[in-house]
Design an enzyme around this catalytic site. Structure first.
Site, PDB file in Angstrom:
ATOM      1  N   ASP A  48       0.831  -1.207   0.000  1.00 35.95           N
ATOM      2  CA  ASP A  48       0.000   0.000   0.000  1.00 35.95           C
ATOM      3  C   ASP A  48       0.863   1.255   0.000  1.00 35.95           C
ATOM      4  O   ASP A  48       1.971   1.255   0.539  1.00 35.95           O
ATOM      5  CB  ASP A  48      -0.908  -0.034   1.249  1.00 35.95           C
ATOM      6  CG  ASP A  48      -2.090   0.908   1.116  1.00 35.95           C
ATOM      7  OD1 ASP A  48      -2.293   1.485   0.025  1.00 35.95           O
ATOM      8  OD2 ASP A  48      -2.816   1.081   2.108  1.00 35.95           O
ATOM      9  N   HIS A  58       2.799   3.066  -8.933  1.00 40.29           N
ATOM     10  CA  HIS A  58       2.617   1.629  -9.207  1.00 40.29           C
ATOM     11  C   HIS A  58       3.829   1.062  -9.951  1.00 40.29           C
ATOM     12  O   HIS A  58       4.291  -0.040  -9.671  1.00 40.29           O
ATOM     13  CB  HIS A  58       1.343   1.398 -10.022  1.00 40.29           C
ATOM     14  CG  HIS A  58       0.097   1.857  -9.316  1.00 40.29           C
ATOM     15  ND1 HIS A  58      -0.134   1.591  -7.984  1.00 40.29           N
ATOM     16  CD2 HIS A  58      -0.974   2.586  -9.739  1.00 40.29           C
ATOM     17  CE1 HIS A  58      -1.298   2.120  -7.637  1.00 40.29           C
ATOM     18  NE2 HIS A  58      -1.820   2.729  -8.669  1.00 40.29           N
ATOM     19  N   LEU A  73      10.042 -21.490  -4.558  1.00 35.91           N
ATOM     20  CA  LEU A  73       9.180 -20.450  -3.971  1.00 35.91           C
ATOM     21  C   LEU A  73       7.856 -20.446  -4.718  1.00 35.91           C
ATOM     22  O   LEU A  73       7.834 -20.342  -5.954  1.00 35.91           O
ATOM     23  CB  LEU A  73       9.847 -19.068  -4.111  1.00 35.91           C
ATOM     24  CG  LEU A  73       8.966 -17.854  -3.773  1.00 35.91           C
ATOM     25  CD1 LEU A  73       8.590 -17.833  -2.288  1.00 35.91           C
ATOM     26  CD2 LEU A  73       9.657 -16.541  -4.150  1.00 35.91           C
TER      27      LEU A  73
HETATM   28  C1  FPP Z   1      -1.825   0.279  -3.345  1.00 34.73           C
HETATM   29  O1  FPP Z   1      -1.356   1.592  -3.356  1.00 34.73           O
HETATM   30  C2  FPP Z   1      -1.284  -0.472  -4.494  1.00 34.73           C
HETATM   31  C3  FPP Z   1      -2.031  -1.043  -5.470  1.00 34.73           C
HETATM   32  C4  FPP Z   1      -3.501  -1.015  -5.484  1.00 34.73           C
HETATM   33  C5  FPP Z   1      -1.394  -1.710  -6.607  1.00 34.73           C
HETATM   34  C6  FPP Z   1      -0.170  -2.494  -6.283  1.00 34.73           C
HETATM   35  C7  FPP Z   1       0.343  -3.110  -7.507  1.00 34.73           C
HETATM   36  C8  FPP Z   1       1.641  -3.194  -7.836  1.00 34.73           C
HETATM   37  C9  FPP Z   1       2.768  -2.697  -7.009  1.00 34.73           C
HETATM   38  C10 FPP Z   1       1.977  -3.912  -9.085  1.00 34.73           C
HETATM   39  C11 FPP Z   1       2.236  -5.349  -8.737  1.00 34.73           C
HETATM   40  C12 FPP Z   1       2.601  -6.099  -9.932  1.00 34.73           C
HETATM   41  C13 FPP Z   1       2.880  -7.424  -9.946  1.00 34.73           C
HETATM   42  C14 FPP Z   1       3.270  -8.054 -11.219  1.00 34.73           C
HETATM   43  C15 FPP Z   1       2.820  -8.270  -8.754  1.00 34.73           C
HETATM   44  P1  FPP Z   1      -2.432   2.741  -3.505  1.00 34.73           P
HETATM   45  O2  FPP Z   1      -2.593   3.065  -4.946  1.00 34.73           O
HETATM   46  O3  FPP Z   1      -3.679   2.344  -2.796  1.00 34.73           O
HETATM   47  O4  FPP Z   1      -1.705   3.902  -2.767  1.00 34.73           O
HETATM   48  P2  FPP Z   1      -2.400   5.047  -1.903  1.00 34.73           P
HETATM   49  O5  FPP Z   1      -3.043   4.364  -0.735  1.00 34.73           O
HETATM   50  O6  FPP Z   1      -1.229   5.895  -1.518  1.00 34.73           O
HETATM   51  O7  FPP Z   1      -3.373   5.736  -2.807  1.00 34.73           O
END
Ligand code: FPP
Length: 249
Positions: A27, A44, A138
């Protein structure tokens, strides 16, 4: 800590108390990007680099199961632009990383529902993941279009059909039967659930499986989460006393 200093922490891990399964709620990507004066989607993109580092570290310490929350069933409520970006980023990352994952003993699968995914998305995911399914060092689960409640609905639908068709009696439905119908069937429950960015909640993540998990929270935003912090979460976990509702002996 510099990026290599985490190696100094690795020998501190008690191999006899290794968590079998670690689940992560990644997050804070959006807030990280905003802090840098960038668009949310750049957060992201930066987050993917961290996923890679954590997977590499998981291999280094011989973790057996790792589950990361990439996209929740609630994330469809974000802007169309962000949703489309995430869907593409996640699939492109899989396609870009699959060769390395296969070579490094990782067995990857996506867990989640097919509901609302663009046509063909699941097929591309499976085509790529399948290449790693002979591996067993893994097990990496990417919770993609995942929701714990949706997972339970789908399990109940299958179980109730088996009851209706006479394959299962209602009184034979045990915890094990339910676990066996979840996306995580055959895997151990997470021992440790990590959430970054200072939010202290589960957000529909592995709600059945995390009943007795230990939780570890950090203020760090996901793109800043380091290998060292990951190892630290394990060291902290190893200090905890797990009683699973029983009295201490
Ligand atoms: C939360 O931060 C994050 C997400 C909803 C997306 C996470 C996805 C990735 C890191 C890509 C993963 C990819 C693979 C291939 C595993 P947020 O957007 O809710 O952040 P905020 O709370 O600051 O708005």
């Amino acid at each position: 800590m510099t990026s290599d200093n985490y190696k100094l922490l690795i020998p501190k891990i008690d191999k006899d108390k290794m968590p079998n399964h670690i689940a992560i709620i990644m997050d804070g990507n959006g807030r990280w990007a905003k802090k840098q004066g960038m668009k949310r989607v750049n957060g992201h993109k930066a987050g993917v680099r961290v996923v890679r580092e954590i997977v590499e570290t998981a291999r280094e310490i011989n973790l057996k199961y790792l589950t990361v929350y990439a996209f929740s069933t609630e994330n469809w409520g974000r802007s169309r632009m962000e949703v489309n970006y995430l869907l593409k980023l996640i699939l492109d990352s899989l396609i870009g990383e699959i060769d390395d994952l296969v070579q490094n003993g990782v067995n990857i699968r996506f867990i989640g529902t097919e509901q609302h995914l663009p046509p063909g998305y699941d097929v591309k995911v499976e085509e790529n993941c399948r290449r790693s399914w002979h591996n067993n060092d893994l097990y990496l689960n990417v919770a993609m279009n995942y929701g714990g409640r949706r997972e339970l609905i789908e399990a109940v639908q299958v179980i109730s059909t088996k009851v209706k068709d006479g394959y299962l009696k209602p009184e034979d439905i045990t915890e094990q039967v339910i676990s066996d119908h979840l996306y995580t069937a055959g895997m151990p429950d997470p021992d440790l659930v990590i959430r970054t960015s200072g939010e202290i909640r589960l957000s529909n993540y592995l709600i059945w499986q995390s009943t007795y998990s230990e939780f570890w929270f950090t203020e760090t935003l996901w793109p800043d989460f380091s290998r060292a912090e990951f190892i630290q979460s394990i060291l902290d976990y190893q200090e905890r006393k797990r009683r699973f509702g029983k009295r201490e002996k």
